[in-house]
Design an enzyme around this catalytic site. Structure first.
Site, PDB file in Angstrom:
ATOM      1  N   ASP A  48       0.482   5.165   1.854  1.00  0.00           N
ATOM      2  CA  ASP A  48      -0.432   5.753   3.062  1.00  0.00           C
ATOM      3  C   ASP A  48      -1.360   6.489   2.538  1.00  0.00           C
ATOM      4  O   ASP A  48      -1.188   7.272   1.682  1.00  0.00           O
ATOM      5  CB  ASP A  48       0.589   6.213   4.134  1.00  0.00           C
ATOM      6  CG  ASP A  48       1.609   5.549   4.483  1.00  0.00           C
ATOM      7  OD1 ASP A  48       1.453   4.240   4.749  1.00  0.00           O
ATOM      8  OD2 ASP A  48       2.972   6.059   4.692  1.00  0.00           O
ATOM      9  N   HIS A  51       4.636   0.112   0.245  1.00  0.00           N
ATOM     10  CA  HIS A  51       5.417  -0.653   0.927  1.00  0.00           C
ATOM     11  C   HIS A  51       4.640  -1.860   1.563  1.00  0.00           C
ATOM     12  O   HIS A  51       3.202  -1.633   1.667  1.00  0.00           O
ATOM     13  CB  HIS A  51       6.112   0.256   2.167  1.00  0.00           C
ATOM     14  CG  HIS A  51       4.979   1.067   2.933  1.00  0.00           C
ATOM     15  ND1 HIS A  51       4.341   2.070   2.352  1.00  0.00           N
ATOM     16  CD2 HIS A  51       4.444   0.782   4.231  1.00  0.00           C
ATOM     17  CE1 HIS A  51       3.646   2.662   3.191  1.00  0.00           C
ATOM     18  NE2 HIS A  51       3.813   2.065   4.307  1.00  0.00           N
ATOM     19  N   ARG A 111       5.707   6.914  13.675  1.00  0.00           N
ATOM     20  CA  ARG A 111       5.625   7.543  12.163  1.00  0.00           C
ATOM     21  C   ARG A 111       5.237   8.959  12.060  1.00  0.00           C
ATOM     22  O   ARG A 111       4.008   9.083  12.802  1.00  0.00           O
ATOM     23  CB  ARG A 111       4.676   6.544  11.269  1.00  0.00           C
ATOM     24  CG  ARG A 111       4.719   6.964   9.713  1.00  0.00           C
ATOM     25  CD  ARG A 111       4.046   6.080   8.902  1.00  0.00           C
ATOM     26  NE  ARG A 111       2.500   6.837   8.536  1.00  0.00           N
ATOM     27  CZ  ARG A 111       1.563   6.318   8.221  1.00  0.00           C
ATOM     28  NH1 ARG A 111       1.400   4.847   7.892  1.00  0.00           N
ATOM     29  NH2 ARG A 111       0.347   6.870   8.029  1.00  0.00           N
ATOM     30  N   HIS A 130       0.905  -1.390  -0.091  1.00  0.00           N
ATOM     31  CA  HIS A 130      -0.070   0.063   0.182  1.00  0.00           C
ATOM     32  C   HIS A 130       0.907   1.409  -0.036  1.00  0.00           C
ATOM     33  O   HIS A 130       1.953   1.206   0.416  1.00  0.00           O
ATOM     34  CB  HIS A 130      -1.004   0.042   1.313  1.00  0.00           C
ATOM     35  CG  HIS A 130      -0.184   0.186   2.490  1.00  0.00           C
ATOM     36  ND1 HIS A 130       0.343  -0.894   3.210  1.00  0.00           N
ATOM     37  CD2 HIS A 130       0.238   1.394   3.250  1.00  0.00           C
ATOM     38  CE1 HIS A 130       1.138  -0.556   4.264  1.00  0.00           C
ATOM     39  NE2 HIS A 130       0.764   0.805   4.391  1.00  0.00           N
TER      40      HIS A 130
HETATM   41  C1  SIN Z   1       3.085   1.468   7.673  1.00  0.00           C
HETATM   42  O1  SIN Z   1       2.584   0.799   6.982  1.00  0.00           O
HETATM   43  O2  SIN Z   1       3.124   2.783   7.511  1.00  0.00           O
HETATM   44  C2  SIN Z   1       4.185   0.869   8.718  1.00  0.00           C
HETATM   45  C3  SIN Z   1       5.388   0.107   7.717  1.00  0.00           C
HETATM   46  C4  SIN Z   1       6.109  -0.635   8.982  1.00  0.00           C
HETATM   47  O3  SIN Z   1       5.719  -1.015  10.111  1.00  0.00           O
HETATM   48  O4  SIN Z   1       7.358  -1.044   8.710  1.00  0.00           O
END
Ligand code: SIN
Length: 280
Positions: free
Chosen positions: A108, A256, A271, A106
């Protein structure tokens, strides 16, 4: 294959981790005091490599936030868990008692009208092994489609909805109310990066419900075909985390996938997310 960027850097070190996506940066501390010339090079490295990694950034939460603000306004996520006292820091924490939901390709917040420019993710607790994050170069994913498929998807739009991921936790009444505030967004299936001009596939299995105006079956088949592009290893970089490793990805250019292979070990990351613009 996609050509590697050739920028020369004077104030930071940049070590690519694959020919077209991902580079490890060093030579600076992540905070709000990064000198102008270094900041310009970090920005350029992000555009060149689409995701950049920084090791050993044992910074304060306030420094993480201040670094993010150098790149733009920060988002506050309306559904995820935000850190107490720091609403602009989203925390993702898994223990033996939880199951991860980020193990899906996905970008974000594509359910927003203006999805984020990028995310800066800092590792706090990392399992002894596992819990890597994979990144896919969605420009390469687009460029390597056959010409017929590229022609077919040109000019198409997809519908992105928050409730595909976050809806399950809401009552029917709350979901309807939140849908008023965050209605489904319509974004091009192929977006053009506002800074590099590169075209990227911009559909993801987490948030997209369908292709606008297309019959259900046809839409599902086409989306499955496009989603498969992210799983091609040649377009990917994979990060093996350590505590205080940071990944900064360009959400306009990559997808990612956080591997969930570490249960029942603990993993906690934080994040900071930068507001982006409307995809075109
Ligand atoms: C996310 O999907 O924003 C997090 C990715 C992660 O936990 O590595």
């Amino acid at each position: 294959m996609t050509r590697s960027p050739q920028t020369e850097y004077n104030t930071i070190q940049v070590e690519p981790v694959s020919p077209s996506i991902g580079a490890e940066l060093s030579g600076f501390r992540m905070n709000g005091e990064v000198p102008t010339e270094q900041l310009a090079e970090i920005r350029q490295a992000l555009l060149d490599w689409k995701v950049i990694f920084m090791r050993d950034q044992d910074v304060e939460v306030s420094e993480h936030i201040a670094f993010g603000r150098l790149f733009g306004e920060l988002e506050i996520h309306p559904f995820a868990r935000n850190m107490e006292g720091y609403p602009e820091v989203l925390t993702i924490h898994h223990t033996a008692k939880t199951r991860a939901g980020q193990n899906n390709w996905h970008s974000d917040v594509t359910w927003r009208e203006e999805p984020s420019l990028g995310s800066i993710l800092r590792a706090r607790i990392i399992p002894p092994v596992g819990g890597d994050t994979l990144f896919c170069d969605m420009n390469a994913a687009y460029e390597h489609l056959d010409a017929e498929t590229r022609g077919q998807i040109d000019g198409l739009f997809a519908i992105h909805r928050f409730d595909r991921v976050f809806g399950g936790k809401l009552s029917e009444e709350k979901r309807a109310k939140v849908l008023d505030e965050y209605p489904p967004s319509r974004h091009p299936v192929v977006r053009t990066h506002p800074e590099t001009g590169l075209r990227s596939l911009y559909v993801n299995n987490s948030f997209v419900s369908h292709i606008d105006g297309m019959a259900e079956d046809e839409s599902r088949q086409l989306l499955q075909r496009l989603y498969r592009q992210a799983s091609i290893p040649e377009f990917q970089a994979r990060l093996r985390w350590r505590p205080d490793t940071v990944a900064f990805w360009d959400n306009r250019a990559v997808q990612h996938y956080a591997a969930f292979d570490y249960h029942p070990e603990e993993r906690r990351v934080e994040r900071v997310t930068i507001v982006g613009d409307r995809p075109e």
